[in-house]
Design an enzyme around this catalytic site. Structure first.
Site, PDB file in Angstrom:
ATOM      1  N   GLU A 283     -11.693  -8.320  -6.786  1.00 50.91           N
ATOM      2  CA  GLU A 283     -10.339  -8.556  -6.275  1.00 50.91           C
ATOM      3  C   GLU A 283     -10.106 -10.004  -5.869  1.00 50.91           C
ATOM      4  O   GLU A 283      -8.967 -10.401  -5.636  1.00 50.91           O
ATOM      5  CB  GLU A 283     -10.092  -7.673  -5.045  1.00 50.91           C
ATOM      6  CG  GLU A 283     -10.309  -6.196  -5.278  1.00 50.91           C
ATOM      7  CD  GLU A 283     -10.344  -5.416  -3.989  1.00 50.91           C
ATOM      8  OE1 GLU A 283      -9.265  -4.994  -3.521  1.00 50.91           O
ATOM      9  OE2 GLU A 283     -11.450  -5.254  -3.427  1.00 50.91           O
TER      10      GLU A 283
ATOM     11  N   CYS B 178      -8.654  -0.436 -11.927  1.00 54.20           N
ATOM     12  CA  CYS B 178      -7.955   0.603 -11.161  1.00 54.20           C
ATOM     13  C   CYS B 178      -6.701   0.058 -10.487  1.00 54.20           C
ATOM     14  O   CYS B 178      -6.207   0.645  -9.541  1.00 54.20           O
ATOM     15  CB  CYS B 178      -8.888   1.222 -10.121  1.00 54.20           C
ATOM     16  SG  CYS B 178      -9.644   0.042  -8.997  1.00 54.20           S
TER      17      CYS B 178
ATOM     18  N   ASP C 153      -4.769  -6.797  -5.902  1.00 53.06           N
ATOM     19  CA  ASP C 153      -5.175  -7.898  -5.028  1.00 53.06           C
ATOM     20  C   ASP C 153      -5.586  -9.128  -5.828  1.00 53.06           C
ATOM     21  O   ASP C 153      -5.334 -10.257  -5.409  1.00 53.06           O
ATOM     22  CB  ASP C 153      -6.322  -7.457  -4.108  1.00 53.06           C
ATOM     23  CG  ASP C 153      -5.805  -6.921  -2.774  1.00 53.06           C
ATOM     24  OD1 ASP C 153      -4.743  -7.385  -2.326  1.00 53.06           O
ATOM     25  OD2 ASP C 153      -6.450  -6.040  -2.192  1.00 53.06           O
TER      26      ASP C 153
ATOM     27  N   HIS D 244       0.827  -1.206   0.000  1.00 52.53           N
ATOM     28  CA  HIS D 244       0.000   0.000   0.000  1.00 52.53           C
ATOM     29  C   HIS D 244       0.862   1.257   0.000  1.00 52.53           C
ATOM     30  O   HIS D 244       0.552   2.238  -0.707  1.00 52.53           O
ATOM     31  CB  HIS D 244      -0.921  -0.014   1.228  1.00 52.53           C
ATOM     32  CG  HIS D 244      -2.002   1.010   1.183  1.00 52.53           C
ATOM     33  ND1 HIS D 244      -2.989   1.002   0.225  1.00 52.53           N
ATOM     34  CD2 HIS D 244      -2.246   2.103   1.952  1.00 52.53           C
ATOM     35  CE1 HIS D 244      -3.800   2.021   0.418  1.00 52.53           C
ATOM     36  NE2 HIS D 244      -3.373   2.707   1.469  1.00 52.53           N
TER      37      HIS D 244
END
Length: 782
Positions: free
Chosen positions: A608, A679, A632, A367
């Site tokens: 995901e 995304c 993910d 992240h």
């Protein structure tokens, strides 16, 4: 065997407290020789500069040979062990064709030979050897297994000690090291030159950096004040608990007080301060020395006193840190270094002063790495063996393309990387003219480009780069920078700023997605496997009070704008969608009941989890849109923890299984008439964007820094070419071959400059090959 296991534990404990490489190697040689009751134990380390194995420590051979004997990988039994990367056990080494006699060692009298490679992360660090003069003695399986176990345990210690010395400017031979490089994982592209600032957690002795103090008297007084405070704390606790404790338990407090006597631990710390060390560093060194001493003791009671020493050290450190400013001083060109970077740490650096990031933990898809790419800050992650504390205040270069950092760089190396920075700036200036032009292929296919945001600073950067809307707003960022759950009003202000900035364009807000590698200090989630645990929609459905407040804030923030889209993360089944939709409708009706006049926002799902890939038709029929989170999804499809640098090389967005899954999602969404976007980081990859466009994705969302180059590429190709390329790569079975094929096509089209810098550090090494070679402290196998 029991004795050997006990000996192994003792050796490892002893080594863990040694920071000096030579001391560690000498300890290995003497302790292994005694444990195996052999005449010789020697340690050879591979020297990157000379390309030879150097005798660095021995018990049994002539001591004068240490540092003098050098063995090429192609010669001798030591070289053979390193080349084959497996143990060699010989009863009569002298009869082996690869045996080479080094007279300066005095080894001619030893016949039996057992050599084991010391390997760390696929890199051969050296070879450990035991020898015996007895004729026909063959080391048995148990002894061989013991030495293999020793080498595996010692590899990390040697790597860490080697790295510590290298940062200090010394190679393993003791020579001056030049342009010391450490290899990790590329987190965010770009190059940064600046000064390292180490952020370490409070009261963590192991993370304390080594610093020199300017005022010795003042530093000693600070330490004495800390000792006085801890002594008073211990006395008060002892008095308060006295009625509840037996005499033998009360004695523990007496032990603490005796250790705090001036002639005990404090005296040794003050001696180190007198030598120039700052108080925290001196305390760390003395405590580690005490701990090592106690852990080596045979008596169980005395070994357990090491715990008390550590506790006392943490108490003293805590008091020392109380008088320090909460945040360190940040130079103009700050390279932030930490064992594990967090978004909050990034926010501590004053705006405009952060130029680079270095994190021991994490990978290129963690992240923090994603946030770094959004901010356009060059980042290197996963530097497993680097001694972080040594980097504080040291001039550094961060190469976010190659995933490397350079400590104490030479002027030649700095000049080389400064030229790369200038090339990057020229490229950015060249792309500025594309901001207001449409993203359309040569044959007229329209490809909307959106941005992923989370930080307030993303807004201006995104608008300047020509973003057509927000494809992913990470709502967890406002939660992560607070010390409590933000109120509905606070959240509304955050969301309104994003919605207003991009109106009338759509802004897709993902509901709170915590868990995994995104933690809240005030809402801890402790799990053995957090990525398969309580995260995303699972958390918010279990806590509707959190979910409803957030949805109400989003809806109220959109009043008069009507450009809000709500996206649900980590959905694995239809029932989660239905439950979330029920809560969203409830919040919408409540807001309308308060007098707000607004339309029901569109609701979508983020794909995901592999299970969702096979339910796309059912999921898409219940929502307004679909968006794929490829980061993910790739992690779960490949069973690779994207924060784990040990398996980072297995995480590959071009994996055939990933591409097949993405194709299926796009096809199934269009079959039921629902738009689908993506995304994940693949959307901001030059080759990835081309393939996703060919698959039929209706929009791409990426970090703002990548948007101009992706627009430039799409405007320079046609859709038919992209489809042909996709059909070609879908027949391939290797992610590396697929990437090479895609990048070759882009280079042939004139877009090679967008893939990676035209010049790399390896080319710099070639350019200075006539001079002194560089030192690779952490690199690939030789």
């Amino acid at each position: 065997m029991t004795k050997m296991l006990s000996t192994l534990r003792s050796i490892v404990q002893e080594l863990n407290g040694i920071n000096n490489l030579q001391e560690a190697l000498d300890t290995i040689a003497s302790r292994v020789q005694a444990a195996m009751q052999t005449e010789v134990c020697s340690v050879y380390l591979y020297d990157q500069q000379s390309g030879c194995y150097v005798l660095k420590a021995t018990e049994g051979l002539y001591k004068d040979a240490v540092g003098q004997v050098r063995i090429a990988p192609s010669e001798g039994l030591v070289g053979l062990v390193g080349t084959r990367e497996e143990p060699i056990n010989l009863e009569d080494a002298q009869s082996h064709p690869r045996n080479r006699y080094f007279p300066e060692t005095g080894e001619e009298r030893f016949r039996s030979f057992l050599g084991v490679p010391i390997i760390h992360h696929r890199r051969v660090l050296g070879v450990i050897v035991v020898q015996e003069s007895q004729n026909q003695r063959c080391f048995d399986e148990g002894e061989e297994a013991f030495l293999v176990t020793i080498s595996a345990q010692l590899a990390g210690v040697i790597a860490h000690s080697e790295a510590t010395g290298a940062i200090g400017g010394l190679s393993i031979t003791g020579d001056q090291a030049r342009d010391v490089v450490f290899s990790g994982v590329a987190g965010s592209p770009g190059v940064a030159i600046g000064t390292g600032v180490v952020i370490f957690p409070p009261a963590d002795l192991d993370s304390v950096p080594n610093k020199r103090c300017e005022d010795i008297d003042s530093e000693i007084q600070r330490f004495r004040d800390a000792v006085t405070s801890v002594r008073e704390d211990v006395e008060q606790v002892g008095e308060r608990l006295a009625p509840q404790l037996r005499p033998e338990e009360q004695a523990l407090f007496e032990v603490y007080l005796r250790m705090l006597h001036d002639h005990a631990l404090p005296g040794e710390v003050e001696n180190r301060i007198q030598d120039g060390s700052w108080a925290q560093g001196a305390l760390k060194d003395v405590v580690n020395q005490y701990v090592r001493h106690f852990e080596m003791m045979g008596d169980l009671y005395l070994r357990e006193r090491a715990v008390d020493i550590r506790d006392l050290g943490r108490r003293l450190l805590s008091h020392l840190q109380e008088g320090e400013p909460e945040t360190p001083e940040f130079p103009d060109n700050t390279i932030l270094v930490s064992d594990e970077l967090t978004p909050a740490m990034l926010g501590e650096v004053p705006q405009g002063q952060l130029v680079g990031l270095v994190s021991v933990r994490g990978s290129g898809n963690s992240h923090v790495a994603i946030l770094a790419r959004a901010m356009g800050v060059p980042t290197v992650m996963g530097l497993v063996d680097i001694p972080v504390a040594q980097l504080d205040g040291r001039e550094m270069i961060v190469d976010g393309y190659e995933g490397q950092i350079f400590a104490s760089p030479s002027m030649e190396l700095k000049t080389f990387f400064e030229s790369i920075i200038e090339e990057e700036q020229e490229l950015v200036r060249g792309l500025e003219e594309l901001r207001d032009k449409p993203c359309k292929t040569l044959d007229g296919h329209r490809m909307p480009l959106y941005v992923n945001t989370g930080l307030i600073t993303d807004v201006v950067r995104s608008l300047n780069h020509g973003a057509e809307g927000i494809g992913l707003y990470r709502t967890e960022v406002p939660f992560m920078i607070n010390e409590r759950f933000p109120s509905e009003q606070e959240q509304r202000a955050y969301y309104r700023e994003q919605l207003e900035a991009f109106a009338p364009a759509d802004v897709t807000m993902r509901t709170l997605d915590i868990g995994g590698d995104k933690a809240l200090s005030y809402f801890p989630i402790v799990e053995e496997n957090p990525f398969l645990g309580w995260r995303g929609i699972r958390v918010t459905l279990d806590h509707p009070e959190i979910f409803l407040v957030q949805i109400r804030a989003m809806i109220k923030a959109s009043e008069g704008l009507d450009n809000l889209r709500i996206m649900l993360p980590m959905v694995s089944n239809v029932s989660e969608i239905e439950e979330a939709q029920h809560l969203i409708y409830r919040a919408w009706h409540e807001v309308r009941g308060e007098g707000y006049k607004l339309a029901m926002p569109q609701v979508g799902v983020m794909i995901e989890i592999p299970a969702a890939v096979y339910q796309i038709r059912e999921i898409a029929s219940r929502v307004d849109f679909i968006s794929v989170g490829s980061n993910d999804l790739t992690q779960y499809l490949l069973a690779v923890d994207r924060n784990n640098p040990r398996v980072a090389s297995l995480y590959h967005s071009y994996h055939p299984a990933v591409l097949e899954a993405l194709c299926q999602v796009a096809q199934d969404c269009h079959d039921v008439g629902k738009p689908v976007s993506i995304c994940g980081e693949l959307a901001g990859d030059p080759g990835g964007a081309i393939l996703l466009m060919a698959m039929g994705y209706d929009a791409l969302s990426m970090n703002a820094a990548n948007l101009p180059k992706i627009k430039s590429i799409i405007r320079g190709v046609d859709l038919e070419m992209a489809r042909q390329l996709l059909a070609e790569v879908l027949t391939m079975d290797s992610p590396h071959v697929i990437r090479s094929c895609v990048e070759l096509r882009l280079r042939n089209l004139g877009f090679g400059r967008y893939i990676r810098p035209e010049r790399s550090a390896s080319q710099f090494n070639e350019s200075v090959a006539q001079g002194e070679p560089t030192t690779a402290a952490t690199s690939s196998r030789h």
